[in-house]
Design a protein around this motif. Structure first.
Motif, mmCIF file in Angstrom:
data_model
loop_
_atom_site.group_PDB
_atom_site.id
_atom_site.type_symbol
_atom_site.label_atom_id
_atom_site.label_comp_id
_atom_site.label_asym_id
_atom_site.label_seq_id
_atom_site.Cartn_x
_atom_site.Cartn_y
_atom_site.Cartn_z
ATOM 1 N N ARG A 5 4.069 -31.000 3.618
ATOM 2 C CA ARG A 5 4.526 -32.041 4.697
ATOM 3 C C ARG A 5 4.899 -33.604 4.328
ATOM 4 N NH1 ARG A 5 2.201 -28.763 8.113
ATOM 5 N NH2 ARG A 5 -0.621 -29.649 6.925
ATOM 6 N N GLN A 6 3.586 -33.570 2.819
ATOM 7 C CA GLN A 6 3.539 -34.517 2.442
ATOM 8 C C GLN A 6 4.724 -34.501 1.993
ATOM 9 O OE1 GLN A 6 0.270 -36.643 2.529
ATOM 10 N NE2 GLN A 6 1.434 -37.902 1.577
ATOM 11 N N LEU A 7 5.853 -33.845 1.087
ATOM 12 C CA LEU A 7 7.049 -33.483 0.282
ATOM 13 C C LEU A 7 8.059 -34.695 1.110
ATOM 14 C CD1 LEU A 7 7.116 -31.821 -1.901
ATOM 15 C CD2 LEU A 7 6.458 -33.688 -2.772
ATOM 16 N N SER A 49 0.157 -28.698 -10.869
ATOM 17 C CA SER A 49 -0.013 -27.319 -10.594
ATOM 18 C C SER A 49 -1.613 -28.011 -9.661
ATOM 19 C CB SER A 49 -0.370 -26.307 -11.006
ATOM 20 O OG SER A 49 -1.653 -27.239 -12.171
ATOM 21 N N ASN A 50 -2.189 -27.121 -8.812
ATOM 22 C CA ASN A 50 -3.599 -27.241 -8.522
ATOM 23 C C ASN A 50 -3.202 -28.275 -7.324
ATOM 24 O OD1 ASN A 50 -5.373 -25.451 -8.971
ATOM 25 N ND2 ASN A 50 -5.574 -26.727 -10.662
ATOM 26 N N LEU A 51 -1.715 -28.642 -6.752
ATOM 27 C CA LEU A 51 -1.850 -29.490 -5.696
ATOM 28 C C LEU A 51 -2.887 -30.414 -4.445
ATOM 29 C CD1 LEU A 51 2.510 -28.875 -5.783
ATOM 30 C CD2 LEU A 51 1.004 -30.704 -7.757
ATOM 31 N N THR A 52 -2.452 -31.009 -4.699
ATOM 32 C CA THR A 52 -3.496 -31.395 -2.703
ATOM 33 C C THR A 52 -2.129 -32.420 -2.289
ATOM 34 O OG1 THR A 52 -4.437 -33.465 -3.480
ATOM 35 C CG2 THR A 52 -5.616 -31.175 -3.655
ATOM 36 N N PRO A 53 -2.918 -32.900 -1.051
ATOM 37 C CA PRO A 53 -0.682 -34.034 -0.569
ATOM 38 C C PRO A 53 -1.684 -35.708 -1.173
ATOM 39 C CG PRO A 53 -2.168 -33.058 0.703
ATOM 40 C CD PRO A 53 -2.728 -32.223 -0.026
ATOM 41 N N PRO A 54 -2.358 -36.004 -1.758
ATOM 42 C CA PRO A 54 -2.235 -37.540 -2.291
ATOM 43 C C PRO A 54 -1.805 -36.859 -3.487
ATOM 44 C CG PRO A 54 -5.009 -36.778 -1.208
ATOM 45 C CD PRO A 54 -4.528 -35.661 -0.825
ATOM 46 N N MET A 55 -2.474 -35.899 -4.627
ATOM 47 C CA MET A 55 -1.694 -36.138 -5.712
ATOM 48 C C MET A 55 -0.073 -35.959 -6.022
ATOM 49 S SD MET A 55 -3.198 -32.604 -8.254
ATOM 50 C CE MET A 55 -2.069 -32.619 -9.132
ATOM 51 N N VAL A 56 0.515 -35.180 -4.171
ATOM 52 C CA VAL A 56 2.000 -35.462 -4.722
ATOM 53 C C VAL A 56 2.594 -36.506 -4.172
ATOM 54 C CG1 VAL A 56 3.695 -34.677 -2.719
ATOM 55 C CG2 VAL A 56 2.366 -33.019 -3.840
ATOM 56 N N HIS A 57 1.393 -37.518 -3.511
ATOM 57 C CA HIS A 57 1.607 -38.727 -2.842
ATOM 58 C C HIS A 57 2.189 -39.516 -4.017
ATOM 59 C CE1 HIS A 57 2.553 -42.358 -0.776
ATOM 60 N NE2 HIS A 57 0.917 -42.642 -1.200
ATOM 61 N N ILE A 117 2.374 -38.513 -7.642
ATOM 62 C CA ILE A 117 3.492 -38.032 -8.207
ATOM 63 C C ILE A 117 4.323 -38.622 -7.891
ATOM 64 C CG2 ILE A 117 4.661 -35.853 -9.127
ATOM 65 C CD1 ILE A 117 2.408 -34.338 -9.150
ATOM 66 N N ILE A 118 5.329 -38.808 -6.340
ATOM 67 C CA ILE A 118 6.863 -39.550 -6.006
ATOM 68 C C ILE A 118 6.394 -40.964 -6.373
ATOM 69 C CG2 ILE A 118 7.539 -39.753 -4.094
ATOM 70 C CD1 ILE A 118 7.698 -37.166 -4.251
ATOM 71 N N GLU A 119 5.175 -41.454 -6.708
ATOM 72 C CA GLU A 119 5.078 -43.165 -6.763
ATOM 73 C C GLU A 119 5.254 -43.426 -8.137
ATOM 74 O OE1 GLU A 119 5.008 -45.659 -4.966
ATOM 75 O OE2 GLU A 119 5.549 -44.506 -3.382
ATOM 76 N N TYR A 167 7.061 -40.823 -14.376
ATOM 77 C CA TYR A 167 5.730 -39.549 -14.648
ATOM 78 C C TYR A 167 5.192 -39.434 -15.418
ATOM 79 C CZ TYR A 167 8.999 -35.708 -14.574
ATOM 80 O OH TYR A 167 9.593 -34.449 -15.111
ATOM 81 N N ALA A 168 4.257 -38.892 -16.612
ATOM 82 C CA ALA A 168 3.731 -38.442 -16.624
ATOM 83 C C ALA A 168 4.118 -37.229 -17.275
ATOM 84 C CB ALA A 168 2.394 -38.759 -16.816
ATOM 85 N N HIS A 169 4.269 -36.597 -18.217
ATOM 86 C CA HIS A 169 4.500 -35.054 -18.902
ATOM 87 C C HIS A 169 2.939 -34.639 -18.748
ATOM 88 C CE1 HIS A 169 8.692 -35.067 -20.574
ATOM 89 N NE2 HIS A 169 8.382 -36.039 -19.994
ATOM 90 N N ARG A 170 2.578 -33.276 -18.291
ATOM 91 C CA ARG A 170 1.655 -32.445 -18.008
ATOM 92 C C ARG A 170 2.035 -30.721 -18.671
ATOM 93 N NH1 ARG A 170 -1.545 -34.276 -13.269
ATOM 94 N NH2 ARG A 170 -1.715 -31.960 -12.925
ATOM 95 N N PRO A 171 1.565 -30.998 -19.928
ATOM 96 C CA PRO A 171 2.046 -29.785 -20.392
ATOM 97 C C PRO A 171 1.360 -28.482 -19.530
ATOM 98 C CG PRO A 171 1.790 -31.177 -21.822
ATOM 99 C CD PRO A 171 1.657 -31.524 -20.715
ATOM 100 N N THR A 172 1.508 -27.605 -19.148
ATOM 101 C CA THR A 172 0.628 -26.558 -18.793
ATOM 102 C C THR A 172 0.386 -25.249 -20.249
ATOM 103 O OG1 THR A 172 2.886 -25.609 -17.407
ATOM 104 C CG2 THR A 172 1.054 -27.053 -16.721
ATOM 105 N N VAL A 173 1.737 -25.619 -20.788
ATOM 106 C CA VAL A 173 1.311 -24.571 -21.694
ATOM 107 C C VAL A 173 0.163 -24.070 -22.248
ATOM 108 C CG1 VAL A 173 2.593 -23.251 -23.675
ATOM 109 C CG2 VAL A 173 3.950 -24.549 -22.499
#
Ligand code: SF4
Length: 547
Positions: free
Chosen positions: A79-81, A123-131, A133-135, A142-148
């Motif tokens: 929804r946020q996206l 990962s562990n996304l929430t609507p504010p986080m998504v907002h 990331i879009i900004e 947009y920062a690299h956040r390696p999950t390896v």
């Protein structure tokens, strides 16, 4: 085998990297250059989810829609996206900045909900986080956040791997054992393929060793697409050397000189780490010519990227894809150990199988057989997600009950557990005493916990949407039947499914199972059968038309 064809999928991906998509002009150009009919190029391009057929946004956002993600809030993230971007899923913003899509499981179930922005994983996304990331994307920050290898606070017990003295299996094999003795050790250990099919690894290696042919291949199946499974990604992130050691051992045992890691596109972010590990192994003479001074033993490994197709986890579909074709399962026999890649004897083993083989050769079959049960030797890695307080990767001996596992992951009181991913088995609470092992639930390793209050029709809808999307379309039952079952779920949700129609659909489920060529179609109707068997009252709770 026409050599040009082998380069087809890497070439398509390279064109996409350069231009953002593969245009019809590009397809025609490739057809002329490689002397392959344009219709076949088009067939390949349209088969894979991650090859773009039309221009897409600069940032392609793919939100995982596996059940674990849905349970952990993927719908509010969606929804946020939609709100932030002002578009629906499947659309691109008018300024060409963003494309928004759903995608199948991206292997982040214990940190759900999760999405990919191009090849980066969040990962562990929430609507504010998504907002945010879009900004960041809008400002191109947009920062690299390696999950390896990043398991965060998540439980990850992999004791046998972490205590393995690196390359000790390979050193032992090369210095002390003949190829036949390596195969013998694996055979006595009782190790079975950890990808889900459970074929004995020693037998597979032996068949390939005995097969006629001066060229043989070892393929590591890292196309971990079963929803709910993420253990292979973590093995590759934390213990890649163990996997490469296992591939080299397999090469030594069967007489192969080339190894290929078939890495799913969703794990593109793991590739630099794998390439660095391979380079270090070449430097240390653990790959290349005369490995560790063993005259005449040469073996090297390369990485081949998948392009997004669940069915390529099936070994013959994987080989078709490697040969530059649509990833459609072949008829068997012949089996890959006799006639695999380019018609040569080929061993295809899962990531976990290869890593475990290294441990067995290092410590001996006796160590392995002292763990587990009579028919299920050793330990197994389980990817646990869903309604439990301690999701993550668990190394456990075979033979535990579902109930014991639930206590370990703090998921007691669950309503049902999906063992073995979407193609596995839905186990209701009344059957939690069942044993995880080949004598009962011989599973690939995905465990999804469904708590009380979960809607089993929503679960079935999610699974069947996945199967409809991922069917390769060769078998009529799988291609059309799964869509009919999905329609049946929608009717049940609306209360417009008659008892007679429901019974017809159960009959159809059994037909799909018996008329399908590969594991996808053979298992896809199981969820429909299971909710009818175990949750009849719940699914019939909505008003249902009389027969
Ligand atoms: Fe393709 Fe489905 Fe047949 Fe498997 S069962 S070969 S996925 S159509």
């Amino acid at each position: 085998m026409d050599a040009e064809r082998l380069e087809l999928i890497p070439l398509l991906l390279a064109i996409q990297d350069e231009f953002g998509y593969v245009s019809e002009f590009a397809m025609q150009f490739i057809a002329n250059e490689l002397r392959i009919p344009a219709s076949e190029i088009y067939g390949v391009v349209t088969f894979f989810h991650f090859i773009n057929k039309k221009p897409k946004g600069k940032f392609i956002i793919r939100l995982s829609r596996d059940m674990s993600s849905i349970m952990k809030g993927a719908k509010s993230v969606a929804r946020q996206l939609r709100n932030d971007l002002g578009i629906r899923f499947g659309e691109t913003t008018p300024d060409g900045m963003f494309t928004l899509e759903w995608t199948s499981c991206i292997g982040m179930n214990y940190q759900a909900p999760a999405m990919m922005v191009n090849n980066e994983v969040f990962s562990n996304l929430t609507p504010p986080m998504v907002h945010r990331i879009i900004e960041d994307c809008r400002q191109e920050l947009y920062a690299h956040r390696p999950t390896v290898g990043n398991v965060g606070e998540t439980h990850a017990s992999m004791m046998s791997y972490s205590s393995h003295e690196l390359n000790s299996g390979l050193i032992r094999a090369i210095r002390e054992m003949t190829p036949a003795e390596v195969i013998g050790e694996l055979t006595v250990s009782g190790l079975k393929g950890r990808g889900g099919a459970g074929f004995p690894t020693g037998v597979k290696w032996n068949l390939a060793a005995k097969a006629e042919g001066d060229v043989k291949y070892i393929i590591c199946n890292a196309d971990e697409g079963e929803p709910g499974t993420f253990k292979d990604r973590i093995i590759l992130g934390k213990y890649a050397d163990l996997v490469f050691e296992g591939m080299t051992l397999a090469g030594y045992a069967v007489g192969a000189t080339e190894g290929i890691v078939y890495l799913r596109y969703e794990y593109t972010h793991v590739r630099p780490h794998l390439e660095a590990a391979l380079a270090a192994r070449r430097q240390a003479n653990l790959l290349g010519r005369n490995i560790l001074g063993k005259e005449g033993f040469s073996f090297d490994i390369r990485i081949h990227m998948g392009a997004g197709a669940y069915v390529c986890g099936e070994e013959t579909a994987l080989i078709e894809s490697l040969e530059g074709r649509r990833g459609q399962p072949r008829n068997r026999p012949p089996y890959p150990v006799e006639k695999g890649l380019h018609g040569r004897p080929t061993v295809v083993n899962n990531v976990e199988t290869l890593a475990t083989a290294s441990c067995i050769v290092a410590r001996g079959a006796k160590w392995f057989t002292s763990i587990g049960t009579e028919r299920s030797k050793g330990f197994k890695l389980f990817s646990v997600s869903g309604d439990c307080a301690r999701p993550g990767v668990y190394e456990l001996p075979w033979g535990m009950t579902v109930q014991q596992l639930l206590e370990l992951v703090d998921g007691a009181g669950a309503k049902a557990v999906q063992v073995g991913g979407y193609t596995g088995e839905l186990v209701p609470a009344g059957e939690f005493g069942r044993v995880m092992g080949y004598e009962d639930l011989g599973i690939g390793g995905s465990i999804i916990v469904y708590g009380q209050g979960r809607d089993m029709l929503e679960v079935a809808e999610n699974y069947l949407e996945f199967f409809v999307e991922e069917s390769c379309g060769q078998c009529t039952g799988c291609r059309i039947g799964n869509a009919k079952l999905l329609d049946g779920v929608h009717r049940l949700q609306k209360g417009t499914c008659s008892n007679r129609y429901l019974n017809d659909l159960i009959g159809l489920s059994h037909s799909i199972k018996t008329t399908s060529k590969c594991g996808l179609g053979q298992a896809s109707p199981d969820i429909f059968i299971a909710i009818n068997e175990h949750f009849k009252e719940e699914i019939m709770a909505r008003p249902v038309l009389a027969a």
